[in-house]
Each structure stands twice: as structure tokens, then as C-alpha cells.
Write an enzyme that holds these catalytic residues in place. Structure first.
Site, PDB file in Angstrom:
ATOM      1  N   ARG A 120       0.806  -1.226   0.000  1.00  0.00           N
ATOM      2  CA  ARG A 120       0.000   0.000   0.000  1.00  0.00           C
ATOM      3  C   ARG A 120       0.844   1.285   0.000  1.00  0.00           C
ATOM      4  O   ARG A 120       0.391   2.328  -0.433  1.00  0.00           O
ATOM      5  CB  ARG A 120      -0.920   0.025   1.216  1.00  0.00           C
ATOM      6  CG  ARG A 120      -0.182   0.131   2.546  1.00  0.00           C
ATOM      7  CD  ARG A 120      -1.161   0.236   3.697  1.00  0.00           C
ATOM      8  NE  ARG A 120      -0.477   0.209   4.982  1.00  0.00           N
ATOM      9  CZ  ARG A 120      -1.097   0.218   6.142  1.00  0.00           C
ATOM     10  NH1 ARG A 120      -2.415   0.238   6.178  1.00  0.00           N
ATOM     11  NH2 ARG A 120      -0.428   0.191   7.268  1.00  0.00           N
TER      12      ARG A 120
ATOM     13  N   HIS B  92      40.792  -7.360   2.212  1.00  0.00           N
ATOM     14  CA  HIS B  92      40.670  -7.312   0.756  1.00  0.00           C
ATOM     15  C   HIS B  92      40.839  -8.691   0.142  1.00  0.00           C
ATOM     16  O   HIS B  92      41.661  -9.464   0.629  1.00  0.00           O
ATOM     17  CB  HIS B  92      41.752  -6.361   0.220  1.00  0.00           C
ATOM     18  CG  HIS B  92      41.685  -6.152  -1.240  1.00  0.00           C
ATOM     19  ND1 HIS B  92      40.687  -5.405  -1.851  1.00  0.00           N
ATOM     20  CD2 HIS B  92      42.505  -6.588  -2.246  1.00  0.00           C
ATOM     21  CE1 HIS B  92      40.900  -5.389  -3.158  1.00  0.00           C
ATOM     22  NE2 HIS B  92      41.978  -6.101  -3.428  1.00  0.00           N
TER      23      HIS B  92
HETATM   24  P1  NDP Z   1       5.840  -5.717   9.251  1.00  0.00           P
HETATM   25  O1  NDP Z   1       5.326  -4.822  10.306  1.00  0.00           O
HETATM   26  O2  NDP Z   1       7.293  -5.802   9.004  1.00  0.00           O
HETATM   27  O3  NDP Z   1       5.145  -5.339   7.879  1.00  0.00           O
HETATM   28  C1  NDP Z   1       3.752  -5.282   7.755  1.00  0.00           C
HETATM   29  C2  NDP Z   1       3.445  -4.757   6.366  1.00  0.00           C
HETATM   30  O4  NDP Z   1       2.036  -4.826   6.166  1.00  0.00           O
HETATM   31  C3  NDP Z   1       3.867  -3.312   6.187  1.00  0.00           C
HETATM   32  O5  NDP Z   1       4.415  -3.177   4.913  1.00  0.00           O
HETATM   33  C4  NDP Z   1       2.544  -2.567   6.331  1.00  0.00           C
HETATM   34  O6  NDP Z   1       2.486  -1.405   5.559  1.00  0.00           O
HETATM   35  C5  NDP Z   1       1.572  -3.570   5.744  1.00  0.00           C
HETATM   36  N1  NDP Z   1       0.221  -3.369   6.262  1.00  0.00           N
HETATM   37  C6  NDP Z   1      -0.162  -3.306   7.557  1.00  0.00           C
HETATM   38  N2  NDP Z   1      -1.489  -3.157   7.639  1.00  0.00           N
HETATM   39  C7  NDP Z   1      -1.950  -3.134   6.389  1.00  0.00           C
HETATM   40  C8  NDP Z   1      -3.246  -3.005   5.822  1.00  0.00           C
HETATM   41  N3  NDP Z   1      -4.329  -2.864   6.585  1.00  0.00           N
HETATM   42  N4  NDP Z   1      -3.366  -3.011   4.474  1.00  0.00           N
HETATM   43  C9  NDP Z   1      -2.274  -3.134   3.687  1.00  0.00           C
HETATM   44  N5  NDP Z   1      -1.035  -3.262   4.155  1.00  0.00           N
HETATM   45  C10 NDP Z   1      -0.874  -3.261   5.494  1.00  0.00           C
HETATM   46  O7  NDP Z   1       5.219  -7.132   9.599  1.00  0.00           O
HETATM   47  P2  NDP Z   1       5.590  -8.601   9.134  1.00  0.00           P
HETATM   48  O8  NDP Z   1       4.333  -9.366   9.263  1.00  0.00           O
HETATM   49  O9  NDP Z   1       6.310  -8.600   7.862  1.00  0.00           O
HETATM   50  O10 NDP Z   1       6.588  -9.055  10.275  1.00  0.00           O
HETATM   51  C11 NDP Z   1       6.211  -8.929  11.628  1.00  0.00           C
HETATM   52  C12 NDP Z   1       7.410  -8.657  12.478  1.00  0.00           C
HETATM   53  O11 NDP Z   1       8.136  -9.857  12.658  1.00  0.00           O
HETATM   54  C13 NDP Z   1       8.409  -7.702  11.845  1.00  0.00           C
HETATM   55  O12 NDP Z   1       8.081  -6.352  12.079  1.00  0.00           O
HETATM   56  C14 NDP Z   1       9.688  -8.104  12.518  1.00  0.00           C
HETATM   57  O13 NDP Z   1       9.762  -7.429  13.747  1.00  0.00           O
HETATM   58  C15 NDP Z   1       9.510  -9.587  12.725  1.00  0.00           C
HETATM   59  N6  NDP Z   1      10.208 -10.346  11.678  1.00  0.00           N
HETATM   60  C16 NDP Z   1      11.562 -10.295  11.633  1.00  0.00           C
HETATM   61  C17 NDP Z   1      12.256 -10.986  10.675  1.00  0.00           C
HETATM   62  C18 NDP Z   1      13.733 -10.883  10.651  1.00  0.00           C
HETATM   63  O14 NDP Z   1      14.341 -10.540  11.656  1.00  0.00           O
HETATM   64  N7  NDP Z   1      14.382 -11.149   9.518  1.00  0.00           N
HETATM   65  C19 NDP Z   1      11.585 -11.789   9.669  1.00  0.00           C
HETATM   66  C20 NDP Z   1      10.147 -11.756   9.795  1.00  0.00           C
HETATM   67  C21 NDP Z   1       9.504 -11.076  10.763  1.00  0.00           C
HETATM   68  P3  NDP Z   1       2.963   0.004   6.130  1.00  0.00           P
HETATM   69  O15 NDP Z   1       4.444  -0.012   6.058  1.00  0.00           O
HETATM   70  O16 NDP Z   1       2.337   0.966   5.198  1.00  0.00           O
HETATM   71  O17 NDP Z   1       2.432   0.101   7.515  1.00  0.00           O
END
Ligand code: NDP
Length: 460
Positions: free
Chosen positions: A200, A437
Site C-alpha cells: 500500500r 581485501h
Molecule cells: P511488518 O510490520 O514488518 O510489515 C507489515 C506490512 O504490512 C507493512 O508493509 C505494512 O504497511 C503492511 N500493512 C499493515 N497493515 C496493512 C493493511 N491494513 N493493508 C495493507 N497493508 C498493510 O510485519 P511482518 O508481518 O512482515 O513481520 C512482523 C514482524 O516480525 C516484523 O516487524 C519483525 O519485527 C519480525 N520479523 C523479523 C524478521 C527478521 O528478523 N528477519 C523476519 C520476519 C519477521 P505500512 O508499512 O504501510 O504500515
């Protein structure tokens, strides 16, 4: 003094709960842990660990392409999803078993049951129909993915199901622009699934540095993922052939599978916390102080259920700090500053500290060092893939306050960068470190040219 069944009752055997339970039990405390699913929690069972195996599995196609540039003729490579799933599940079972053994060796009791808080010192084991009392209760129930309230949402999978698909789809639409959406987009794309990411926002990975966000999206597209920004689902429809994602702007996308990766919510529903008087935030997160204490003196919470920094190592450190404070007489707070993170997208991201925008807001004048270049491995055969290295430096003190990397091995590199940056390294100290390097990481200590905001705009 009241006579309790246990000194500590932990709800949830994930990263935070298990660490707290083990340390507490090793101090001689009487500890019990309840887990309704498999021991290991999100990280081991349906998160970091199986995800990383899937990332590894999916990277081989890219490695094979690179190998061709080096003169290899890849043999008839093919990928068998069921073989991979079986191997992955075997390893997850092994790791879950280690968690169980570690708990038992520490002397903690494990109850395979759903637990519900009845009052500040009582927990009900729901399936056993038994109530137990504890001097302290630790809530470590983690989080769960959520789906938006739109028609057909039930047709979409989340990351929970993505780990157990019976077969790989031919095409997938993934909604979201965060960690999970990007990581699974890379996984499916690498495994040969036609992948479309719809998000979004104006760019993926909100909260990360703007140059990183733009760079990752560009490189993901280069690898074949279709990235559609400024777009979100209005509904999902099942057809004879698969699914149609109807988007809010009137467009639609057909695919074999739809996955929502729209964030995770603290898992407190039905836990009885409100009845025990525990304050919850609007999104259900348990409200805690620096010592992970809730407003109820006998109840604590650690990990994703508190929605602070939702990362496994953070949950582990919060659990350890709780045990240290309560069972070893050493008041300990986990410092949530300068926690590095990695996104296992393809290419991956490593980041620690402030983004450029955050630093400009908080510190005023900052120096920015930025480099985008083709890694040696790809220049050899003319590959177009580029990586990004960016340092954010506080102008007045010359302290490095942020490091942002995109490219091969950057999750490994950022771990060591985080040590120096957390210790308050200055740019001159950083630069006095001799390069290793030839590596990608050497570019970090050879960045000399400052960028002006105008140049930075152009570089992005
Ligand atoms: P995130 O919070 O990272 O991402 C959620 C995404 O969903 C964002 O892009 C958000 O957009 C979008 N979103 C939220 N609500 C809506 C909506 N109503 N409509 C459309 N889009 C929406 O969550 P994830 O589920 O990816 O991961 C959860 C958490 O788990 C992460 O934040 C992280 O802390 C952890 N995690 C860590 C990992 C790692 O360390 N490698 C791997 C996976 C998870 P917007 O940005 O616009 O809000």
C-alpha cells in the site's frame, strides 16, 4: 508467606519464555512452562529458522545463474518441494526436541496445554482442567499474523501456512511491504513461482533508510519479482483456475495463491489477562516497563507479546534480564537501543541505528557516506546486480549513528558493525581500521566522500 505450587509459571515456550524458564530453573527455582503448540515458538517452528531454510533453498537458482557466468554448465537442476519440506520438518523437530531437553535438563516442568491466567497468582491449564498457583507469572505468548476484514480474506494464506504448502503454486500475489512479505517474495521467486508483491505504501520496508527501501525494491525487480506500490487488496475471489485479487484502485491480478503478510499482532486473546487486571495496549500488547513488569506486581511479559522490538534475540535478552532480576538478585534491563536487524530478502538487508531521516530530525547536521556498486562476484560476468552501503554520521561528534547495507552477506556484516557502533565508534576510528581485501565489507572502511542532500536525492 503464601505457599505457591511454583516460583515461576511461564506461558509460552518460545525464545523469550524458554530462556527465562531455563535461567530461573537453573537458579533452583520451581518452574513450569505451558505450551499449547510445539516447543520452540515462532522462531523455531514457524518463523526465523524454517524461513532461513527456505531462503537457502530458494537461493540456489540464483547461484546457478551466477555459476553459468563463471563457466559452469548447470546440470539438469530441478527442485523437489516435498523432499525439501521433509528435510526442513525433520530439522525443526530436532531443534524443538533440543528446546524440550534443555528445559528438562534445567529442571523446568513442561505442560503441553493452553494456559489461561485466572488471577495474579493462578493459572488454569485449560485442557487438563487443572489450576496451579505461582509466585510469578511470565507471559511470553508471542504474536500471530492477522488478515484484514475484507471479502475473501479467508482464502489467502499467511506465513503460518506458507511453511506447509502441499505443492508450490505457479504464481503468487503477496500483500505487504514488511519483513515477511519481502522474505517470502524472494523465496517464492527463487523457487520459480511467478511472484507479485503488492504494497500500500510508496515503498517497501517502512522504517528502514529511504535509500535502502528504494534499492531493495529495485533489486527485487531485477531478480524478477513484480513490485506494485501504492496498491492494496479490496477483496479476494476464488475462481475455477485460482484466485483473483481485486485491488482498491479497480485493478485485478490472477494467481494460484494469495498470501497476506500485513504484520503480526500480540497473542493475548483469551489469555485472561484483562480479568487479572493486566493493562493491555489497543493492539492487545501487554504493557510493560523497562524490567518487563506489567501493572500487576506478580505478572511480567517478554517478547513479541509486548510489541517492543519483535525480534528473537530481543525476546531472549528480555527473558534473560527478567530471570537475572528476579532469580539472581541482579536488577537487569535490556537496552533496546542500537539493535541491529536483517531482512532476508533477496538481496538481503542489514541495518543498525538511525536512518538518515531519523538522524536529521534528532541530531540536526549529519554527514552521509553512500556507495552503490556491483559486487566483485557479479562484475566478473557482467551481472547488473548492485549492493548499497550507507553510513550516517553525527556531524558534531563524528559518531557513526547508522549503518545500512543491502547486498550479499550483509546480515553477517551488520552484526560486527553493530558492535562498534553500539560502542560509540567515530568515523575517524572506523576509518583507521584496515580493510580486508578483496571483500564487500572493505567498502565500509574506505568511504571517504560525503554526499550533499541534493546528491543523495540523485543517488536514490
Ligand atoms: P511488518 O510490520 O514488518 O510489515 C507489515 C506490512 O504490512 C507493512 O508493509 C505494512 O504497511 C503492511 N500493512 C499493515 N497493515 C496493512 C493493511 N491494513 N493493508 C495493507 N497493508 C498493510 O510485519 P511482518 O508481518 O512482515 O513481520 C512482523 C514482524 O516480525 C516484523 O516487524 C519483525 O519485527 C519480525 N520479523 C523479523 C524478521 C527478521 O528478523 N528477519 C523476519 C520476519 C519477521 P505500512 O508499512 O504501510 O504500515
Amino acid at each position: 508467606m503464601a505457599n505457591y505450587d511454583y516460583d515461576l509459571f511461564v506461558i509460552g515456550a518460545g525464545s523469550g519464555g524458554v530462556r527465562a524458564a531455563r535461567l530461573a530453573a537453573m537458579s533452583g527455582a520451581r518452574v513450569a512452562v505451558a505450551e499449547e503448540h510445539r516447543v520452540g515458538g515462532t522462531c523455531v517452528i514457524r518463523g526465523c529458522v524454517p524461513k532461513k531454510f527456505m531462503v537457502y533453498a530458494s537461493e540456489f537458482a540464483h547461484h546457478a545463474k551466477t555459476a553459468e557466468g563463471y563457466g559452469w554448465s548447470p546440470s539438469q537442476a530441478s527442485f523437489d518441494w516435498p523432499t525439501f519440506l521433509a528435510a526442513k520438518d525433520k530439522e525443526i523437530a530436532r531443534l524443538s526436541g533440543i528446546y524440550v531437553t534443555n528445559l528438562q535438563n534445567a529442571g523446568a516442568e513442561l505442560a503441553h496445554d493452553r494456559a489461561r491466567v485466572v488471577d495474579p497468582h493462578t493459572v488454569e491449564l485449560v485442557n487438563h482442567g487443572r489450576k496451579v498457583t505461582a509466585e510469578r507469572i511470565l507471559v511470553a505468548t508471542g504474536g500471530r499474523p492477522w488478515k484484514p476484514d475484507i471479502p475473501g480474506a479467508e482464502l489467502a494464506i499467511t506465513s503460518e501456512e506458507a511453511f506447509h504448502l502441499e505443492a508450490l503454486p505457479k504464481s503468487i500475489v503477496i500483500a505487504g511491504g514488511g519483513f515477511i512479505a519481502l522474505e517470502f517474495a524472494g523465496i517464492f521467486n527463487g523457487l520459480g513461482v511467478k511472484t507479485t508483491l503488492v504494497h500500500r505504501g510508496p515503498n517497501v520496508l517502512r522504517g528502514f533508510d529511504d535509500h535502502v527501501r528504494a534499492h531493495v525494491a529495485e533489486e527485487m525487480e531485477r531478480r524478477g519479482i513484480k513490485v506494485i506500490l501504492g496498491c492494496q487488496h479490496a477483496s479476494v475471489e476464488k475462481t475455477g483456475k485460482g484466485y483473483v485479487s481485486h485491488m482498491a484502485d479497480g485493478s485485478s491480478i490472477e494467481s494460484d495463491l494469495v498470501m497476506f503478510a500485513l504484520g503480526r499482532q500480540p497473542y493475548t486473546k483469551g489469555l485472561g489477562l484483562e480479568d487479572a487486571g493486566v493493562a493491555l495496549a489497543e493492539n492487545g500488547a501487554v504493557v510493560v516497563d523497562d524490567y518487563s513488569r506489567t501493572n500487576v506486581p506478580s505478572i511480567w511479559a517478554v517478547g513479541d507479546v509486548t510489541d517492543r522490538i519483535n525480534l528473537t534475540p530481543v525476546a531472549i535478552r528480555e527473558g534473560a534480564a527478567f530471570a537475572q532480576t528476579e532469580f539472581y538478585g541482579q536488577p537487569t534491563r535490556f537496552d533496546h537501543e542500537m539493535v541491529a536487524s536483517a531482512v532476508f530478502s533477496q538481496p538481503p538487508v542489514g541495518a543498525v541505528g538511525m536512518t538518515e531521516a531519523e538522524a536529521r530530525r534528532a541530531l540536526g547536521k549529519v554527514d552521509i557516506y553512500l556507495s552503490r556498486f556491483r559486487p566483485m562476484k557479479y562484475t566478473f560476468f557482467g551481472g547488473a546486480e548492485r549492493c548499497l552501503i550507507k553510513l550516517v554520521v553525527e556531524a558534531a561528534t563524528q559518531k557513526i549513528v547508522g549503518c545500512h547495507l543491502v547486498g550479499p552477506d550483509t546480515p553477517e556484516i551488520i552484526q560486527m558493525a553493530a558492535v562498534a557502533i553500539k560502542m560509540g565508534v567515530t568515523k575517524p576510528q572506523w576509518d583507521s581500521t584496515c580493510a580486508v581485501h578483496p571483500t564487500l565489507a572493505e567498502e565500509l572502511v574506505t568511504l571517504r566522500e560525503k554526499f550533499t542532500p541534493q546528491e543523495l536525492g540523485a543517488a536514490a
